[in-house]
Write a protein that holds these residues in place. Structure first.
Motif, short mmCIF file in Angstrom:
data_model
loop_
_atom_site.label_atom_id
_atom_site.label_comp_id
_atom_site.label_asym_id
_atom_site.label_seq_id
_atom_site.Cartn_x
_atom_site.Cartn_y
_atom_site.Cartn_z
N GLU A 140 0.83 -1.21 0.00
CA GLU A 140 0.00 0.00 0.00
C GLU A 140 0.86 1.26 0.00
O GLU A 140 0.47 2.29 -0.57
CB GLU A 140 -0.91 0.01 1.22
CG GLU A 140 -2.07 -0.99 1.14
CD GLU A 140 -2.93 -0.97 2.39
OE1 GLU A 140 -4.13 -1.27 2.28
OE2 GLU A 140 -2.41 -0.67 3.49
N SER A 172 -3.74 -9.53 -2.49
CA SER A 172 -4.32 -8.75 -3.59
C SER A 172 -5.69 -8.21 -3.23
O SER A 172 -6.04 -7.07 -3.58
CB SER A 172 -4.41 -9.61 -4.86
OG SER A 172 -3.13 -9.91 -5.36
N THR A 173 -6.48 -9.04 -2.55
CA THR A 173 -7.81 -8.61 -2.14
C THR A 173 -7.72 -7.43 -1.17
O THR A 173 -8.50 -6.47 -1.23
CB THR A 173 -8.58 -9.76 -1.48
OG1 THR A 173 -8.70 -10.83 -2.42
CG2 THR A 173 -9.97 -9.34 -1.03
N ALA A 174 -6.73 -7.48 -0.29
CA ALA A 174 -6.57 -6.42 0.71
C ALA A 174 -6.01 -5.13 0.11
O ALA A 174 -6.34 -4.03 0.57
CB ALA A 174 -5.66 -6.90 1.83
N THR A 175 -5.16 -5.26 -0.92
CA THR A 175 -4.46 -4.08 -1.46
C THR A 175 -5.00 -3.58 -2.79
O THR A 175 -4.73 -2.44 -3.19
CB THR A 175 -2.97 -4.39 -1.67
OG1 THR A 175 -2.85 -5.46 -2.63
CG2 THR A 175 -2.30 -4.80 -0.37
N GLY A 176 -5.69 -4.47 -3.51
CA GLY A 176 -6.11 -4.11 -4.86
C GLY A 176 -4.98 -4.17 -5.86
O GLY A 176 -5.10 -3.71 -6.99
N ARG A 177 -3.86 -4.77 -5.47
CA ARG A 177 -2.67 -4.88 -6.34
C ARG A 177 -2.39 -6.34 -6.66
O ARG A 177 -2.34 -7.19 -5.76
CB ARG A 177 -1.45 -4.27 -5.64
CG ARG A 177 -1.58 -2.80 -5.30
CD ARG A 177 -1.02 -1.92 -6.39
NE ARG A 177 0.41 -2.14 -6.55
CZ ARG A 177 1.36 -1.61 -5.78
NH1 ARG A 177 1.02 -0.83 -4.74
NH2 ARG A 177 2.63 -1.85 -6.01
N GLN A 178 -2.19 -6.63 -7.93
CA GLN A 178 -1.86 -7.99 -8.36
C GLN A 178 -0.34 -8.16 -8.42
O GLN A 178 0.37 -7.25 -8.85
CB GLN A 178 -2.46 -8.27 -9.74
CG GLN A 178 -3.97 -8.25 -9.78
CD GLN A 178 -4.59 -9.37 -8.97
OE1 GLN A 178 -4.08 -10.49 -8.96
NE2 GLN A 178 -5.67 -9.06 -8.28
#
Length: 266
Positions: A140, A172-178
């Motif tokens: 993040e 990824s679910t927590a950050t929105g980053r793959q």
């Protein structure tokens, strides 16, 4: 018609091709010995980043398969290779085991929790809520997200275990980053192995037990592929995929004579 080039280099997956957990698959030891006797270059590939090549050599030797340490290529080594090229002398926060941290130390990376260039997620059997939370917060804050492989689960004598892909999905679910995955099915894993051997894709064969990782990554790297049916992909599943291996065999035992021939064609 295009001339089929002889096989000069062999790449083979480990789990499902050479071993099931701690047990050697019949013919695996003979296949490796045939490769060594032929003088052809080869690497044993694995998406498992827990162990160093030295560890894996000892584990294979315990199963009766004698693979030289320098002939083992892991997703941890491929990840380190990638990071050394992308950002030499960088820093990383690692969620993983000795296989990953050792590989990064060897390319001159510094392990740190303070504003690392990368968060690197590898395989581990001791996932820590605290470590995962730290990884989420670092991503993040701007650290780049790398994962050794996308495998969602792995086998054990007790049953299925969550693997890197499952934990990556949580982050990824927590950050929105793959994350960027390095290991199979990314053909980068194959290309890094070819570079290590100074080999050419047109004279290389990849042996695997999974259509969705081993075979597709070999195909996308321009390598001929052999599917063995001693692992994950059953014979009745092959036609469900939109691509095919170059050849299908029952097990690696069926390739011993071809490996022994040294200059055989496939």
């Amino acid at each position: 018609m295009e001339t089929v080039r002889p096989v000069e280099t062999w790449l083979t997956d480990m789990d499902g091709v050479l071993v099931h957990e701690e047990d050697a698959i019949p013919g695996a030891s003979d296949f490796i010995e045939a490769l060594k006797a032929s003088g052809k270059k080869f690497l044993v590939l694995t998406n498992n980043s827990i162990f160093t090549p030295r560890d894996l050599r000892a584990r294979l030797l315990g199963s009766g398969i004698d693979v030289p340490e320098e002939s083992i290529w892991t997703s941890a080594l491929a990840t380190a290779d990638f990071l050394a090229d992308q950002r030499p002398g960088g820093t990383a926060y690692v969620v993983g085991e000795a296989g990953m941290t050792t590989a990064l130390h060897e390319i001159g990376y510094v392990m740190t929790e303070r504003d690392p260039d990368y968060v690197v997620l590898g395989e581990t059997r001791t996932y820590s809520f605290e470590a995962i939370t730290k990884a989420i917060r670092l991503i993040e804050a701007g650290s780049r997200f790398i994962a050794t492989n996308p495998d969602p689960s792995g086998p054990s004598p007790q049953g299925t275990l969550p693997a890197t892909g499952s934990v990556a999905a949580l982050i990824s679910t927590a950050t929105g980053r793959q994350p960027y995955y390095i290991g199979k099915p990314n053909p980068l894993m194959m290309r890094s192995a070819l570079n290590r051997l100074e080999a050419h894709s047109e004279t290389t064969v990849m042996i695997g037990d999974r259509m969705d990782t081993d075979i597709i990554s070999g195909l996308e790297a321009g390598i001929r592929t052999v599917l063995v049916t001693t692992g994950s992909t059953r014979p009745d599943m092959i036609d469900t995929f939109p691509y095919r291996p170059t050849r299908v065999v029952d097990s690696v035992a069926d390739l011993v004579e071809l490996a022994r021939a040294g200059s055989g064609e496939m």
